[in-house]
Design a protein around this motif. Structure first.
Motif, short mmCIF file in Angstrom:
data_model
loop_
_atom_site.label_atom_id
_atom_site.label_comp_id
_atom_site.label_asym_id
_atom_site.label_seq_id
_atom_site.Cartn_x
_atom_site.Cartn_y
_atom_site.Cartn_z
N THR A 13 1.23 -0.97 0.16
CA THR A 13 0.02 0.06 0.19
C THR A 13 0.84 1.36 0.02
O THR A 13 0.89 1.72 -0.77
CB THR A 13 -0.73 -0.06 1.18
OG1 THR A 13 -1.51 -1.42 1.00
CG2 THR A 13 -1.67 1.04 1.12
N VAL A 14 1.95 1.20 0.84
CA VAL A 14 2.61 2.27 1.14
C VAL A 14 3.17 2.62 -0.46
O VAL A 14 3.79 3.61 -0.98
CB VAL A 14 3.78 2.32 1.94
CG1 VAL A 14 5.07 3.00 2.21
CG2 VAL A 14 3.09 2.47 3.30
N LEU A 16 2.43 1.42 -3.69
CA LEU A 16 1.50 1.84 -4.26
C LEU A 16 1.03 3.37 -4.10
O LEU A 16 1.36 4.02 -5.34
CB LEU A 16 0.55 0.93 -4.75
CG LEU A 16 0.90 -0.64 -4.74
CD1 LEU A 16 -0.61 -1.16 -5.03
CD2 LEU A 16 1.29 -0.45 -6.27
N ARG A 17 1.28 3.85 -3.22
CA ARG A 17 0.83 5.22 -2.83
C ARG A 17 1.45 5.87 -2.90
O ARG A 17 1.75 7.34 -3.33
CB ARG A 17 0.53 5.67 -1.44
CG ARG A 17 0.09 7.03 -0.99
CD ARG A 17 -1.21 7.18 0.56
NE ARG A 17 -1.47 6.04 0.68
CZ ARG A 17 -1.15 4.86 1.73
NH1 ARG A 17 -0.01 6.02 2.47
NH2 ARG A 17 -1.81 4.26 2.18
N ASN A 18 3.52 5.87 -2.86
CA ASN A 18 4.49 6.71 -3.36
C ASN A 18 4.85 6.76 -4.48
O ASN A 18 5.65 7.99 -4.83
CB ASN A 18 5.10 6.55 -1.99
CG ASN A 18 4.32 7.64 -0.56
OD1 ASN A 18 3.80 8.08 -0.71
ND2 ASN A 18 4.68 6.50 0.24
N TYR A 23 2.71 1.95 -9.00
CA TYR A 23 1.56 2.05 -9.28
C TYR A 23 1.37 1.72 -10.78
O TYR A 23 0.05 0.65 -11.15
CB TYR A 23 0.85 3.55 -8.86
CG TYR A 23 -0.49 3.18 -9.36
CD1 TYR A 23 -1.42 3.04 -8.40
CD2 TYR A 23 -1.09 4.15 -9.80
CE1 TYR A 23 -2.44 2.83 -8.29
CE2 TYR A 23 -2.52 3.28 -11.03
CZ TYR A 23 -3.23 3.07 -9.66
OH TYR A 23 -5.07 3.52 -10.06
#
Length: 122
Positions: A13-14, A16-18, A23
């Motif tokens: 999650t981290v 993909l977010r950053n 992503y």
């Protein structure tokens, strides 16, 4: 299905977010998505045309990958109310925007494969 509260899931999650690259690879990555996208760059295709263009993909996997690409807004699915039903797939504007990236990845892969083959031949 893996646990959503695992360390691995939180790390994903981290990332993909950053990380835009992570992503993007999550959206278009995998064995069949690049082939699907690359084929649809030529234009709208019926389901069976896609199946023939990518003969090694199973029907189940093709459907799953098309659904994921549709969920991400890269592919548009159109069902025509005919008997038998006709289904066509085409790239959305967002899907069309993957063309330069896919071409660069393809060029890099071809170059790297040639270098690997040359090393293996020695």
């Amino acid at each position: 299905m893996r646990k959503q509260d695992s360390t691995n899931a939180r790390n994903e999650t981290v990332i993909l977010r950053n990380c835009g690259m992570a992503y993007a690879l999550g959206v278009i990555g995998g064995r069949w998505k690049p082939a699907i996208l690359f084929n649809l760059l030529e234009g709208r295709m019926r389901y069976n045309e896609l199946r023939k263009a990518i003969p090694a993909v199973s029907e189940r996997m093709l459907v799953a990958q098309l659904r994921e690409l549709e969920e991400h807004g890269l592919v548009k699915r159109t069902v025509f109310p005919e008997v038998p039903p006709r289904v066509e797939y085409e790239l959305t504007e967002m899907g069309q925007s993957t063309a330069p990236m896919l071409q660069c990845i393809s060029d890099w892969g071809n170059m790297h494969r040639q270098k690997d083959q040359a090393v293996m031949a020695q």
